[in-house]
Design a protein around this motif. Structure first.
Motif, PDB file in Angstrom:
ATOM      1  N   LEU A   1       1.161   1.560   6.715  1.00 21.95           N
ATOM      2  CA  LEU A   1       0.373   2.126   5.625  1.00 21.95           C
ATOM      3  C   LEU A   1      -1.037   1.548   5.602  1.00 21.95           C
ATOM      4  CD1 LEU A   1       3.116   2.125   2.864  1.00 21.95           C
ATOM      5  CD2 LEU A   1       2.510   3.931   4.453  1.00 21.95           C
ATOM      6  N   GLY A   2      -1.344   0.726   6.595  1.00 27.00           N
ATOM      7  CA  GLY A   2      -2.708   0.246   6.782  1.00 27.00           C
ATOM      8  C   GLY A   2      -3.200  -0.694   5.707  1.00 27.00           C
ATOM      9  N   GLU A   3      -2.259  -1.424   5.082  1.00 27.25           N
ATOM     10  CA  GLU A   3      -2.723  -2.380   4.068  1.00 27.25           C
ATOM     11  C   GLU A   3      -2.766  -3.773   4.643  1.00 27.25           C
ATOM     12  OE1 GLU A   3      -0.430  -2.040   0.533  1.00 27.25           O
ATOM     13  OE2 GLU A   3      -0.791   0.129   0.408  1.00 27.25           O
ATOM     14  N   ARG A   4      -3.574  -4.600   4.041  1.00 27.48           N
ATOM     15  CA  ARG A   4      -3.672  -5.966   4.536  1.00 27.48           C
ATOM     16  C   ARG A   4      -2.873  -6.924   3.686  1.00 27.48           C
ATOM     17  NH1 ARG A   4      -8.371  -6.427   7.853  1.00 27.48           N
ATOM     18  NH2 ARG A   4      -9.266  -4.347   7.936  1.00 27.48           N
TER      19      ARG A   4
ATOM     20  N   GLU B   1       6.858  -5.079   2.507  1.00 30.36           N
ATOM     21  CA  GLU B   1       5.674  -5.779   3.006  1.00 30.36           C
ATOM     22  C   GLU B   1       5.318  -5.368   4.443  1.00 30.36           C
ATOM     23  OE1 GLU B   1       2.668  -8.578   2.237  1.00 30.36           O
ATOM     24  OE2 GLU B   1       4.222  -7.816   0.900  1.00 30.36           O
ATOM     25  N   ARG B   2       6.356  -5.406   5.307  1.00 28.38           N
ATOM     26  CA  ARG B   2       6.106  -5.132   6.733  1.00 28.38           C
ATOM     27  C   ARG B   2       5.646  -3.695   6.947  1.00 28.38           C
ATOM     28  NH1 ARG B   2      11.958  -6.850   8.370  1.00 28.38           N
ATOM     29  NH2 ARG B   2      12.190  -6.237   6.186  1.00 28.38           N
ATOM     30  N   VAL B   3       6.292  -2.766   6.229  1.00 28.64           N
ATOM     31  CA  VAL B   3       5.906  -1.357   6.372  1.00 28.64           C
ATOM     32  C   VAL B   3       4.485  -1.156   5.887  1.00 28.64           C
ATOM     33  CG1 VAL B   3       6.409   0.989   5.603  1.00 28.64           C
ATOM     34  CG2 VAL B   3       8.276  -0.568   6.165  1.00 28.64           C
ATOM     35  N   ARG B   4       4.185  -1.752   4.764  1.00 27.97           N
ATOM     36  CA  ARG B   4       2.832  -1.595   4.210  1.00 27.97           C
ATOM     37  C   ARG B   4       1.783  -2.062   5.203  1.00 27.97           C
ATOM     38  NH1 ARG B   4       3.321  -0.851  -1.526  1.00 27.97           N
ATOM     39  NH2 ARG B   4       1.097  -1.120  -1.762  1.00 27.97           N
ATOM     40  N   LYS B   5       2.077  -3.186   5.863  1.00 27.23           N
ATOM     41  CA  LYS B   5       1.111  -3.741   6.807  1.00 27.23           C
ATOM     42  C   LYS B   5       0.996  -2.885   8.062  1.00 27.23           C
ATOM     43  CE  LYS B   5       0.392  -8.587   5.994  1.00 27.23           C
ATOM     44  NZ  LYS B   5       1.132  -9.845   5.950  1.00 27.23           N
ATOM     45  N   ALA B   6       2.150  -2.551   8.632  1.00 27.06           N
ATOM     46  CA  ALA B   6       2.138  -1.915   9.949  1.00 27.06           C
ATOM     47  C   ALA B   6       1.833  -0.423   9.878  1.00 27.06           C
ATOM     48  CB  ALA B   6       3.476  -2.147  10.645  1.00 27.06           C
TER      49      ALA B   6
END
Lengths: 238, 330
Positions: free
Chosen positions: A235-238, A228-233
């Protein structure tokens, strides 16, 4: 078995505490990617491993041998090769002369160097076409290929790649990453520093995330892609 | 003009230069032979400094110090122990090299202008030490007198003509030696270090050692020049090893073409022989010289006969191709 072990590494630039106790390892044959924002300390780690920076504290062990504080030229001879950030190729030398520099410490091993040259030209046929051209006249992508090739000319067991995608068009980035994957598949252990997290995680076996001098997250590439954290920070996902 | 020069095969140049070198002293008088002698000595100094400045890219404005160490070694040992001059050539080279090793070691991590300032300091320290006559060895401001003449197979070299052949034999040896060095693995390492020391280190070159080696070899050759100068003059004093001398040597390298052996010879000609030709206008001589230097830096910053690499680098810039590699993306 771990080819490279870094233990509690501390680096200072003057008073700035750039790495605050980094610990990680890279297994033989594996590709590890270091992710993180600008200034997180990714390049600093590579410079410490290749001996360009001297750690204040901590240990770096390569192939069971403590290389902490060893000068860069000796570390190259042990089999660690660094393709630095911003490529650092020699613009006024030809492609071939740049490659010769990569093989500098293998001057006694002519046939081996010739073999490496063939390998490099097979990986990057465009360099073979331009071998007598000045490196400064190459395109950005070709210069990056040259930087990687030059590092390969030392016949490394551990390849340190710093931001190979920097300033390149997306299509070219994909091509270069494909070749990096191929190099790794041939048994060259790779430590990849990259801002393009998605691409890097698709390529690497494992990854570590750096934030202001600390490793905050480590895991397999697959688990990081799902995190989750990687995706947000990153990979530019919300 | 370059195009016409290039049309002449290089071998023709060598033959012509060699012929001129042999015939020249028989066509002229002692005064002009002596001009050629000093041309030769400065060419040696230029070639030796070229190793440090041109190959390794280390700014050294204190080269006269190594020259002085070589000259004084020969002068002192010859006058006190009467050891023949030519035997002292290797010893002068060794003391100058040893001296360079001692002073260069702690300062090599300095870069560019900082290194330059420190070498100026060392140059001055050496000169002032010589003036202060330590242990009564250097004769203070008067220097050392009565230095012997070299002798070769029983022939005592005394006349300008004899010195001419001795000096130019040394120049030739140094030219051949530095040429070999330039093309060797060491020469290539210097080249890489000059262009980008960090990349060179990352690729397995022992940067500190190679820089030190450049200083030591350059100093050793300056020591050889010092030996010949001492016996040529028979008297040496600290006045011959001032900061100005270092400046002249540095200008020879920059004027002629950094890192290029033919360039150094042309540069020496420009720095040394041309002012001699214009001695008639002695009062305006330095003015003309200064103006020529400024014009050079504006119109031909790469030097009169630049090395291949410099030529390439300059061509790149004029065509507008990316020089540093980062400016262009694919």
């Amino acid at each position: 078995m771990a080819l490279l072990e870094v233990e509690n590494l501390h680096i200072f630039y003057g008073h700035v505490h750039a790495l605050k106790g980094i610990t990680f390892h890279v297994n033989e044959g594996e590709m590890l990617t270091l992710l993180g924002a600008n200034g997180a300390g990714k390049s600093t780690i590579l410079r410490a491993v290749s001996g360009l920076l001297r750690p204040r504290q901590g240990r770096i062990v390569f192939d069971g041998k403590d290389i902490t504080g060893l000068p860069a030229h000796q570390i190259v001879r042990l089999g660690v090769s660094h393709a630095p950030e911003g490529r650092k190729i020699f613009p006024t030398l030809t492609v071939e002369e740049n490659l010769n520099l990569g093989a500098y410490s293998r001057w006694r091993d002519r046939t081996g160097v010739e073999e490496s040259r063939r390998l490099v030209f097979r990986l990057f046929p465009r360099l073979a076409e331009r071998r007598h051209q000045l490196a400064g006249t190459l395109s950005g992508g070709e210069q990056q290929m040259l930087a990687i090739s030059r590092a390969l000319m030392a016949r490394p067991r551990l390849l340190l790649l710093d931001e190979p995608s920097l300033g390149l068009a997306p299509l070219l980035v994909r091509a270069i990453f494909k070749t990096i994957k191929e190099i790794n598949a041939q048994g060259v252990t790779t430590l990849l520093v990259e801002q393009n997290a998605r691409l890097a995680l698709k390529l690497a076996h494992r990854g570590s995330v750096l934030e202001t001098g600390n490793i905050v997250l480590s895991g397999t590439a697959r688990s990081l892609l799902a995190d989750e954290r990687v995706r947000k920070a990153y990979l530019g996902e919300r | 003009m370059d195009r016409y020069l290039k049309a002449i095969p290089p071998r023709a140049w060598y033959v012509a230069a060699g012929l001129l070198l042999v015939v020249y002293p028989f066509l002229t008088n002692d005064y002009w032979i002596d001009v050629a002698n000093f041309f030769g000595i400065y060419a040696m100094l230029g070639l030796s400094l070229n190793i440090i400045v041109g190959y390794a890219g280390l700014f050294n404005l204190g080269h006269a110090a190594f020259y002085a160490v070589g000259a004084y070694t020969t002068a002192i040992i010859n006058t006190t122990f009467h050891v023949p001059i030519l035997w002292l050539v290797p010893l002068s080279a060794l003391t100058a090299a040893g001296f360079a090793y001692l002073i260069a070691r702690p300062i090599l991590h300095l870069r560019g202008d900082y290194l330059c300032i420190v070498t100026i300091g060392f140059g001055e320290i050496v000169r002032i030490t010589l003036v202060n006559n330590p242990l009564g060895l250097t004769g203070g401001p008067n220097g050392v007198l009565g230095i012997g003449r070299p002798s070769l197979f029983g022939l005592i070299i005394k006349q300008p003509l004899h010195f001419y052949f001795l000096i130019w034999a040394f120049v030739l040896l140094i030219v051949l030696g530095t040429k070999r060095l330039e093309e060797s693995r060491i020469g290539r390492a210097w080249n890489y270090i000059r262009e980008d020391a960090l990349a060179a280190a990352a690729m397995g070159i022992d940067v500190a050692r190679m820089k030190l080696l450049a200083f030591v070899i350059g100093a050793a050759l300056a020591g050889v020049a010092g030996n010949i100068y001492a016996s040529k003059m028979a008297v040496i004093s600290p006045d011959s090893f001032t900061f100005w001398e270092s400046v002249v040597m540095f200008s020879i390298v920059v004027l002629g073409g950094v890192g290029s052996i033919p360039g150094i010879l042309v540069g020496t000609f420009g720095m040394f022989v041309l002012p001699e030709l214009f001695r008639g206008f002695s009062s305006a001589r330095m003015l003309v010289f200064g103006a020529a230097m400024i014009a050079m830096m504006i119109f031909r910053p790469q030097g009169l006969l630049p090395s291949q690499r410099w030529r390439r680098a300059m061509v790149d810039e004029t065509v507008g191709l990316p020089a540093a590699g980062l400016s262009k993306t694919s």
